[in-house]
Design a protein around this motif. Sequence first.
Motif, PDB file in Angstrom:
ATOM      1  N   TYR A  97       0.849  -1.183   0.000  1.00 30.53           N
ATOM      2  CA  TYR A  97       0.000   0.000   0.000  1.00 30.53           C
ATOM      3  C   TYR A  97       0.888   1.237   0.000  1.00 30.53           C
ATOM      4  O   TYR A  97       1.387   1.668   1.031  1.00 30.53           O
ATOM      5  N   ASN A  98       1.097   1.768  -1.205  1.00 29.95           N
ATOM      6  CA  ASN A  98       1.956   2.950  -1.330  1.00 29.95           C
ATOM      7  C   ASN A  98       1.123   4.165  -1.720  1.00 29.95           C
ATOM      8  O   ASN A  98      -0.043   4.050  -2.099  1.00 29.95           O
ATOM      9  N   TRP A  99       1.740   5.301  -1.653  1.00 28.75           N
ATOM     10  CA  TRP A  99       0.988   6.549  -1.834  1.00 28.75           C
ATOM     11  C   TRP A  99       0.612   6.831  -3.287  1.00 28.75           C
ATOM     12  O   TRP A  99      -0.462   7.353  -3.576  1.00 28.75           O
ATOM     13  N   ILE A 100       1.495   6.473  -4.220  1.00 30.86           N
ATOM     14  CA  ILE A 100       1.312   6.943  -5.591  1.00 30.86           C
ATOM     15  C   ILE A 100       0.216   6.188  -6.338  1.00 30.86           C
ATOM     16  O   ILE A 100      -0.311   6.668  -7.340  1.00 30.86           O
ATOM     17  N   ASN A 101      -0.159   5.016  -5.828  1.00 27.37           N
ATOM     18  CA  ASN A 101      -1.200   4.238  -6.489  1.00 27.37           C
ATOM     19  C   ASN A 101      -2.613   4.700  -6.133  1.00 27.37           C
ATOM     20  O   ASN A 101      -3.584   4.263  -6.737  1.00 27.37           O
ATOM     21  N   GLY A 140      -7.374   1.083 -13.439  1.00 32.38           N
ATOM     22  CA  GLY A 140      -6.833  -0.121 -14.063  1.00 32.38           C
ATOM     23  C   GLY A 140      -5.874  -0.878 -13.181  1.00 32.38           C
ATOM     24  O   GLY A 140      -6.049  -0.991 -11.962  1.00 32.38           O
ATOM     25  N   ALA A 141      -4.826  -1.390 -13.818  1.00 36.56           N
ATOM     26  CA  ALA A 141      -3.843  -2.213 -13.109  1.00 36.56           C
ATOM     27  C   ALA A 141      -2.862  -1.391 -12.279  1.00 36.56           C
ATOM     28  O   ALA A 141      -2.009  -1.965 -11.600  1.00 36.56           O
ATOM     29  N   ARG A 142      -2.955  -0.080 -12.316  1.00 39.21           N
ATOM     30  CA  ARG A 142      -2.000   0.780 -11.603  1.00 39.21           C
ATOM     31  C   ARG A 142      -2.016   0.549 -10.100  1.00 39.21           C
ATOM     32  O   ARG A 142      -1.020   0.825  -9.436  1.00 39.21           O
ATOM     33  N   ARG A 143      -3.114   0.048  -9.561  1.00 38.18           N
ATOM     34  CA  ARG A 143      -3.159  -0.220  -8.125  1.00 38.18           C
ATOM     35  C   ARG A 143      -2.120  -1.276  -7.725  1.00 38.18           C
ATOM     36  O   ARG A 143      -1.746  -1.374  -6.550  1.00 38.18           O
ATOM     37  N   PHE A 144      -1.657  -2.073  -8.692  1.00 37.53           N
ATOM     38  CA  PHE A 144      -0.688  -3.119  -8.402  1.00 37.53           C
ATOM     39  C   PHE A 144       0.762  -2.675  -8.630  1.00 37.53           C
ATOM     40  O   PHE A 144       1.685  -3.471  -8.455  1.00 37.53           O
ATOM     41  N   ASP A 145       0.972  -1.423  -9.040  1.00 38.49           N
ATOM     42  CA  ASP A 145       2.339  -0.927  -9.260  1.00 38.49           C
ATOM     43  C   ASP A 145       3.161  -1.018  -7.983  1.00 38.49           C
ATOM     44  O   ASP A 145       2.655  -0.802  -6.873  1.00 38.49           O
ATOM     45  N   MET A 146       4.442  -1.270  -8.132  1.00 38.03           N
ATOM     46  CA  MET A 146       5.357  -1.342  -6.996  1.00 38.03           C
ATOM     47  C   MET A 146       5.552   0.049  -6.383  1.00 38.03           C
ATOM     48  O   MET A 146       5.377   1.083  -7.030  1.00 38.03           O
ATOM     49  N   GLY A 147       5.958   0.075  -5.128  1.00 37.88           N
ATOM     50  CA  GLY A 147       6.345   1.318  -4.502  1.00 37.88           C
ATOM     51  C   GLY A 147       7.623   1.864  -5.122  1.00 37.88           C
ATOM     52  O   GLY A 147       8.447   1.106  -5.641  1.00 37.88           O
TER      53      GLY A 147
END
Length: 377
Positions: A235-239, A259-266
């Motif tokens: 759970y990071n800020w940028i997503n 979209g899939a951006r919620r799964f982006d890495m920190g």
Amino acid sequence: MNAIASQRDRFAIPREVHYLNCAYMAPLSHDVVAAMEEAARLKASPWNFEPADFFSVCERFRERAARLAGVAADTIAIVPSVSYALAVAAKNLTMSAGQNIVTLADQFPSNVYVWRELAARRGGNVVTVERPSQTCWSDAVLDAIGPDTAIVAVPHCHWADGRVVDLEAVGEKCREVGTALVLDLTQSLGAMPIDFSRVQPDFAVAACYKWLMGPYGIGMLYVDPKHYNGEPLEYNWINRGGSEDFARLVDYRDDFQPGARRFDMGERSNPPLLMGASAGLDFLLEFGVEHIAETLGEHTQAIADEAENAGLTSAAIGTRAPHFLSLGFPEGVPDGLTERLAAANVHVSVRGSSLRVTPHLYNDEIDRAALIAAIAS
């Protein structure tokens, strides 16, 4: 379609070096190195790196990755590794006690450990498929999929021998029985066509440092839209929704970027990695995956024909991926073979009981001749 001419001059490979080992790690082209250096200089002057740049560098990579895969940009998440991506997949797929996960025998470890752990935690089993001698994997995988299969986790081609899995047939079988499909495309995406609309995987990952011609430490994860509301690994800020507004980051929000951006890495906004990986994708997009696959197929077939004259065996294209050649020796791979080849400036790998030869567009007939001569000697 004519074969792509050698692109050796775009790489820092000395003429005396014969590097036929892209499945191990791709060399970085001059363009990739230049992009990474430019990005490092940008980070050296952070006053020039504006809040909008945290997003634009990501979206440029995401757009290129999506174009290469033939999917929408919203389906692509930015990940640091295959293991990270597969942990995302495992977190978002259901498995009940008594169900199984289908994998290939001797599959790459990153696509095994996560499924062993999930099966143990859920009270299920991992079914390891064995390949019949000298054939592709497809029939064995299809036979293993049944009503008790929760997940099929396979590559497009095996990392050791290059023999293929018919992903369209596997995808169809998975849909028939309600099984999730997870793909590790690290050894194929960029060098071998795949039609995502026909395969329809739930998740598919590819690390950039092999056939995507990019740097280590970054990869792309395809996420089917039905998982857009899934749970990210971290759970990071940028997503989060609205993260573009740095002045309101502590107005905490429950919604995510689309979209899939919620799964982006920190810490995804790493310009050297993203800009370098984008340049690697640009190299592939310049020629197109189908044209690259055809050219690499001609390279590996030429090597296979010459190796056969020296008494070595190999599988035919179709059974194996066009960019992958696994050479078998009548009495097994000689001890110390890769070390002796490296001493002759010929660089390949031994995987399993075969010599793995994986050329790319930076190779030419001189490299092929050097390989055959070194083996013969």
